[in-house]
Scaffold this motif. Structure first.
Motif, PDB file in Angstrom:
ATOM      1  N   GLY A  36      -5.371 -12.895 -17.887  1.00  0.00           N
ATOM      2  CA  GLY A  36      -4.804 -13.697 -16.816  1.00  0.00           C
ATOM      3  C   GLY A  36      -3.647 -13.065 -16.070  1.00  0.00           C
ATOM      4  N   SER A  37      -3.249 -11.853 -16.440  1.00  0.00           N
ATOM      5  CA  SER A  37      -2.153 -11.188 -15.731  1.00  0.00           C
ATOM      6  C   SER A  37      -2.667 -10.643 -14.399  1.00  0.00           C
ATOM      7  N   PRO A  38      -1.941 -10.865 -13.289  1.00  0.00           N
ATOM      8  CA  PRO A  38      -2.400 -10.373 -11.988  1.00  0.00           C
ATOM      9  C   PRO A  38      -2.166  -8.871 -11.848  1.00  0.00           C
ATOM     10  N   LEU A  39      -3.236  -8.115 -11.874  1.00  0.00           N
ATOM     11  CA  LEU A  39      -3.170  -6.658 -11.822  1.00  0.00           C
ATOM     12  C   LEU A  39      -3.086  -6.183 -10.379  1.00  0.00           C
ATOM     13  N   ARG A  40      -2.044  -5.428 -10.052  1.00  0.00           N
ATOM     14  CA  ARG A  40      -1.858  -4.973  -8.676  1.00  0.00           C
ATOM     15  C   ARG A  40      -2.596  -3.671  -8.382  1.00  0.00           C
ATOM     16  N   CYS A  41      -3.248  -3.105  -9.365  1.00  0.00           N
ATOM     17  CA  CYS A  41      -4.034  -1.882  -9.165  1.00  0.00           C
ATOM     18  C   CYS A  41      -5.443  -2.201  -8.697  1.00  0.00           C
ATOM     19  N   CYS A  42      -6.004  -3.286  -9.157  1.00  0.00           N
ATOM     20  CA  CYS A  42      -7.386  -3.645  -8.804  1.00  0.00           C
ATOM     21  C   CYS A  42      -7.504  -5.060  -8.245  1.00  0.00           C
ATOM     22  N   LEU A  43      -6.370  -5.729  -8.086  1.00  0.00           N
ATOM     23  CA  LEU A  43      -6.289  -7.049  -7.452  1.00  0.00           C
ATOM     24  C   LEU A  43      -7.216  -8.082  -8.089  1.00  0.00           C
ATOM     25  N   ARG A  44      -7.105  -8.158  -9.406  1.00  0.00           N
ATOM     26  CA  ARG A  44      -7.813  -9.186 -10.162  1.00  0.00           C
ATOM     27  C   ARG A  44      -6.964  -9.536 -11.381  1.00  0.00           C
ATOM     28  N   HIS A  45      -7.344 -10.616 -12.057  1.00  0.00           N
ATOM     29  CA  HIS A  45      -6.645 -10.988 -13.283  1.00  0.00           C
ATOM     30  C   HIS A  45      -7.186 -10.163 -14.454  1.00  0.00           C
ATOM     31  N   SER A  46      -6.311  -9.837 -15.376  1.00  0.00           N
ATOM     32  CA  SER A  46      -6.731  -9.097 -16.562  1.00  0.00           C
ATOM     33  C   SER A  46      -7.602  -9.985 -17.447  1.00  0.00           C
ATOM     34  N   THR A  47      -8.351  -9.324 -18.300  1.00  0.00           N
ATOM     35  CA  THR A  47      -9.161 -10.031 -19.296  1.00  0.00           C
ATOM     36  C   THR A  47      -8.587  -9.727 -20.686  1.00  0.00           C
ATOM     37  N   PRO A  48      -8.792 -10.622 -21.641  1.00  0.00           N
ATOM     38  CA  PRO A  48      -8.260 -10.377 -22.984  1.00  0.00           C
ATOM     39  C   PRO A  48      -8.727  -9.031 -23.530  1.00  0.00           C
ATOM     40  N   GLY A  49      -7.785  -8.299 -24.114  1.00  0.00           N
ATOM     41  CA  GLY A  49      -8.080  -7.017 -24.735  1.00  0.00           C
ATOM     42  C   GLY A  49      -7.833  -5.815 -23.834  1.00  0.00           C
ATOM     43  N   GLU A  50      -7.558  -6.019 -22.545  1.00  0.00           N
ATOM     44  CA  GLU A  50      -7.304  -4.884 -21.658  1.00  0.00           C
ATOM     45  C   GLU A  50      -5.926  -4.298 -21.920  1.00  0.00           C
ATOM     46  N   ARG A  51      -5.822  -2.982 -21.732  1.00  0.00           N
ATOM     47  CA  ARG A  51      -4.530  -2.296 -21.846  1.00  0.00           C
ATOM     48  C   ARG A  51      -3.847  -2.337 -20.483  1.00  0.00           C
ATOM     49  N   ILE A  52      -2.673  -2.942 -20.465  1.00  0.00           N
ATOM     50  CA  ILE A  52      -1.925  -3.080 -19.222  1.00  0.00           C
ATOM     51  C   ILE A  52      -0.480  -2.626 -19.451  1.00  0.00           C
ATOM     52  N   ALA A  53       0.276  -2.553 -18.368  1.00  0.00           N
ATOM     53  CA  ALA A  53       1.710  -2.260 -18.459  1.00  0.00           C
ATOM     54  C   ALA A  53       2.429  -3.131 -17.434  1.00  0.00           C
ATOM     55  N   LEU A  54       3.595  -3.589 -17.791  1.00  0.00           N
ATOM     56  CA  LEU A  54       4.451  -4.324 -16.875  1.00  0.00           C
ATOM     57  C   LEU A  54       5.521  -3.340 -16.427  1.00  0.00           C
ATOM     58  N   VAL A  55       5.520  -3.024 -15.130  1.00  0.00           N
ATOM     59  CA  VAL A  55       6.430  -2.019 -14.590  1.00  0.00           C
ATOM     60  C   VAL A  55       7.222  -2.602 -13.416  1.00  0.00           C
ATOM     61  N   SER A  56       8.320  -1.964 -13.102  1.00  0.00           N
ATOM     62  CA  SER A  56       9.120  -2.353 -11.948  1.00  0.00           C
ATOM     63  C   SER A  56       8.631  -1.565 -10.731  1.00  0.00           C
ATOM     64  N   TYR A  57       8.403  -2.280  -9.636  1.00  0.00           N
ATOM     65  CA  TYR A  57       7.830  -1.685  -8.429  1.00  0.00           C
ATOM     66  C   TYR A  57       8.646  -2.106  -7.212  1.00  0.00           C
ATOM     67  N   ALA A  58       8.902  -1.157  -6.318  1.00  0.00           N
ATOM     68  CA  ALA A  58       9.662  -1.408  -5.091  1.00  0.00           C
ATOM     69  C   ALA A  58       8.742  -1.162  -3.890  1.00  0.00           C
ATOM     70  N   PRO A  59       7.911  -2.147  -3.532  1.00  0.00           N
ATOM     71  CA  PRO A  59       6.912  -1.909  -2.480  1.00  0.00           C
ATOM     72  C   PRO A  59       7.497  -1.603  -1.114  1.00  0.00           C
ATOM     73  N   LEU A  60       8.540  -2.284  -0.709  1.00  0.00           N
ATOM     74  CA  LEU A  60       9.113  -2.042   0.611  1.00  0.00           C
ATOM     75  C   LEU A  60       9.791  -0.671   0.657  1.00  0.00           C
ATOM     76  N   ARG A  61      10.456  -0.291  -0.405  1.00  0.00           N
ATOM     77  CA  ARG A  61      11.097   1.030  -0.481  1.00  0.00           C
ATOM     78  C   ARG A  61      10.072   2.130  -0.298  1.00  0.00           C
ATOM     79  N   ARG A  62       8.950   1.996  -0.972  1.00  0.00           N
ATOM     80  CA  ARG A  62       7.913   3.031  -0.872  1.00  0.00           C
ATOM     81  C   ARG A  62       7.291   3.047   0.529  1.00  0.00           C
ATOM     82  N   TRP A  63       7.045   1.869   1.104  1.00  0.00           N
ATOM     83  CA  TRP A  63       6.513   1.802   2.464  1.00  0.00           C
ATOM     84  C   TRP A  63       7.506   2.432   3.439  1.00  0.00           C
TER      85      TRP A  63
END
Length: 158
Positions: A36-63
């Motif tokens: 159920g975690s919203p994945l910003r790499c593939c724009l879907r919710h995670s499924t149980p058992g997936e390997r994920i990471a919670l990271v800090s992201y600065a979208p406007l800075r990068r843009w």
């Protein structure tokens, strides 16, 4: 009719974030037991058992760095979930994460906030993007979660 494309975090940036995030911290992979975690790499919710990471992201800075802008005080970073390992990205198109209220936040070419709009229903996203880009000063929008304010994805001027 104009199509507004939801843009995930790009693969080059994901590769960087998987090593060190925008707050300078090392990414720590974990197994998502619940899903159920919203994945910003593939724009879907995670499924149980997936390997994920919670990271800090600065979208406007990068843009802003890509476009020679200086967002000044509007530069913010926040938590986003991504797959811990490379993924194929989004499948299909459309607007993800429409199951909750969101804000469509507008930014100028200088990287400054120009306003926003609350979007409460999935069918209202297209109108919110049309309204945003009707203003010639709007260069891009961020879709953000209302409850936590987290960045979900970006839409750029078509």
């Amino acid at each position: 009719m104009t199509t507004y494309t939801a843009r995930p975090i790009d693969p080059r940036t994901l590769k960087e974030l998987r090593l060190t995030d925008d707050a300078g911290r090392r990414a720590v992979p974990l197994t998502d037991d619940e899903g159920g975690s919203p994945l910003r790499c593939c724009l879907r919710h995670s499924t149980p058992g997936e390997r994920i990471a919670l990271v800090s992201y600065a979208p406007l800075r990068r843009w802003a760095a890509e476009h020679g802008a200086d967002p000044g005080a509007y530069d913010e970073q926040g938590p986003v979930f991504i797959h811990a390992d490379e993924c194929p990205g989004p499948e299909g198109d459309g607007h993800p994460f429409t199951d909750e209220h969101h804000t469509v936040r507008r930014y100028s070419a200088a990287g400054h906030i120009l306003g926003g709009r609350l979007v409460e229903a999935p069918e209202d996203f297209a109108a919110a993007f049309t309204e945003a880009f009707a203003d010639p000063d709007v260069a891009l929008v961020h879709v953000r979660a209302v409850e936590y304010g987290c960045f979900l994805y970006e839409v750029r001027r078509p």
